[in-house]
Write an enzyme that holds these catalytic residues in place. Sequence first.
Site, short mmCIF file in Angstrom:
data_model
loop_
_atom_site.label_atom_id
_atom_site.label_comp_id
_atom_site.label_asym_id
_atom_site.label_seq_id
_atom_site.Cartn_x
_atom_site.Cartn_y
_atom_site.Cartn_z
N GLU A 177 18.63 36.79 110.27
CA GLU A 177 17.98 38.11 110.37
C GLU A 177 19.04 39.14 110.75
O GLU A 177 19.89 38.86 111.59
CB GLU A 177 16.92 38.02 111.48
CG GLU A 177 16.27 39.33 111.84
CD GLU A 177 15.34 39.21 113.04
OE1 GLU A 177 14.28 38.58 112.91
OE2 GLU A 177 15.67 39.77 114.10
N PRO A 218 21.75 49.31 110.84
CA PRO A 218 22.60 50.06 111.77
C PRO A 218 21.87 51.29 112.30
O PRO A 218 20.93 51.77 111.67
CB PRO A 218 23.79 50.49 110.89
CG PRO A 218 23.31 50.38 109.49
CD PRO A 218 22.21 49.37 109.46
N GLY A 246 4.59 44.53 115.84
CA GLY A 246 5.57 45.39 116.52
C GLY A 246 5.27 45.40 118.01
O GLY A 246 4.14 45.11 118.43
N ASP A 247 6.29 45.72 118.79
CA ASP A 247 6.11 45.79 120.24
C ASP A 247 5.58 47.15 120.63
O ASP A 247 5.52 48.06 119.81
CB ASP A 247 7.45 45.53 120.93
CG ASP A 247 7.77 44.04 120.96
OD1 ASP A 247 6.83 43.25 121.18
OD2 ASP A 247 8.94 43.69 120.75
N TYR A 287 -3.62 44.72 114.60
CA TYR A 287 -2.99 43.40 114.77
C TYR A 287 -2.31 42.99 113.46
O TYR A 287 -2.68 43.48 112.38
CB TYR A 287 -4.03 42.33 115.13
CG TYR A 287 -4.65 42.55 116.49
CD1 TYR A 287 -3.91 42.33 117.64
CD2 TYR A 287 -5.97 42.98 116.62
CE1 TYR A 287 -4.46 42.52 118.91
CE2 TYR A 287 -6.53 43.18 117.88
CZ TYR A 287 -5.77 42.95 119.02
OH TYR A 287 -6.31 43.15 120.25
N HIS A 312 2.89 34.18 122.93
CA HIS A 312 3.21 35.61 122.97
C HIS A 312 2.95 36.13 124.38
O HIS A 312 2.01 35.70 125.04
CB HIS A 312 2.34 36.36 121.94
CG HIS A 312 2.65 37.82 121.88
ND1 HIS A 312 1.84 38.77 122.45
CD2 HIS A 312 3.71 38.48 121.34
CE1 HIS A 312 2.37 39.97 122.24
NE2 HIS A 312 3.50 39.82 121.56
N LYS A 342 -4.16 34.59 111.29
CA LYS A 342 -3.18 35.24 110.40
C LYS A 342 -3.02 34.42 109.12
O LYS A 342 -2.91 34.96 108.03
CB LYS A 342 -1.82 35.38 111.10
CG LYS A 342 -1.79 36.42 112.20
CD LYS A 342 -0.39 36.83 112.62
CE LYS A 342 0.18 36.02 113.74
NZ LYS A 342 1.35 36.63 114.41
#
Length: 318
Positions: free
Chosen positions: A19, A23, A126-127, A144, A184, A200
């Site tokens: 991964e 930049p 995403g956080d 979600y 999580h 999911k």
Amino acid sequence: MKVTEHLEKAKGSTLFSFEIVPPQKGQNIQELYDNIDPLMEFKPPFIDVTTSREEYVYIPKENGLLDKKITRMRPGTVGICASLKYKYNVDAIPHVLCGGFTKEETEYVLVDCHYLGLDNVMALRGDARKDQQYFEASNGGNRYATDLVKQINDLNKGKYLHEIIETPYKANFCVGVAGYPEKHLESPSLESDLKRLKEKVAAGADYVVTQMFFDNQKYFNFVKKAREMGIDVPIIPGIKPIAVKRHLQVLPQIFRLDLPQDLVNAIEACRHNKEIRQVGIEWAIQQSKELIEAGVPVVHYYSMGKSSNIKAIAKELF
Ligand code: FAD
């Protein structure tokens, strides 16, 4: 080609993938290529490209006050994927987030991916944004990852938002989702989190990539429980080599994971970062060897934009 097709083609041998992080804006893309180039000899069938949440920046005004502006510091995920696909002839996988996007914006991103010939997407919630304590969905956005998987799956059926179009030209994305061997951070238990993972997969996810872990037993236990619950898609382990002493604090803090005491002791005994880096490489090699012996489909490395330690690991294994 889809990730699932790569796995079928590999016929049980373990693949190498990694991964990368785009930049910061204003930086040269060449640095990214310079980090990818040394890893291409290990023939990754796919490379993941992360997407970062938007964040607030404060711009000084003439009157001495500050202007609060929202911006993305690491844009370009889909563009980088297209560039990797055509530069290296590799499948590049954009990470698509719920957070910070309306469903309309998500549809635009997915349509771009489709037109660019990207066959895979990684669907993530995403956080929380840096200024938020908890994750908040955007107005009109997915809440979600399951909701996002459903949206992608709708496009795979030729169903666009608001159902204003019916078309025989369907997308055909292979969809990856995240899994957490140590659960999580927001989930009350591993079992609850696995139930969500099962949702999911039921919504259309084709494979799972795990959060980093440093004790393989956590991964083996996670896969066993997932299988017992009927989650039958491939579960790809994610490995991160420790590179600096600060990782001892920040990784457990950010990801709520445990570091084995032997690893902590080995790092604490190091006198400088070069030694720590070597300990991180050797630990990741041992982890990867055991995972490969156990027949995992892929070992996926979190490079965080730097390739020299990933190369040192891959040289021993692939
Ligand atoms: P979800 O699957 O939506 O789960 C989030 C939480 O909600 C979990 O606790 C889950 O148990 C719970 N939950 C799920 N559904 C429900 C429901 N219906 N009701 C109540 N609770 C529910 N972050 C980025 O910002 N950019 C990236 O590029 C990125 N790449 C990643 C790649 C991998 C392989 C992994 C493992 C993580 C990545 N992340 C990335 C981090 C990820 O976005 C965070 O871990 C995020 O907090 C959760 O994302 P998710 O997709 O697992 O969320």
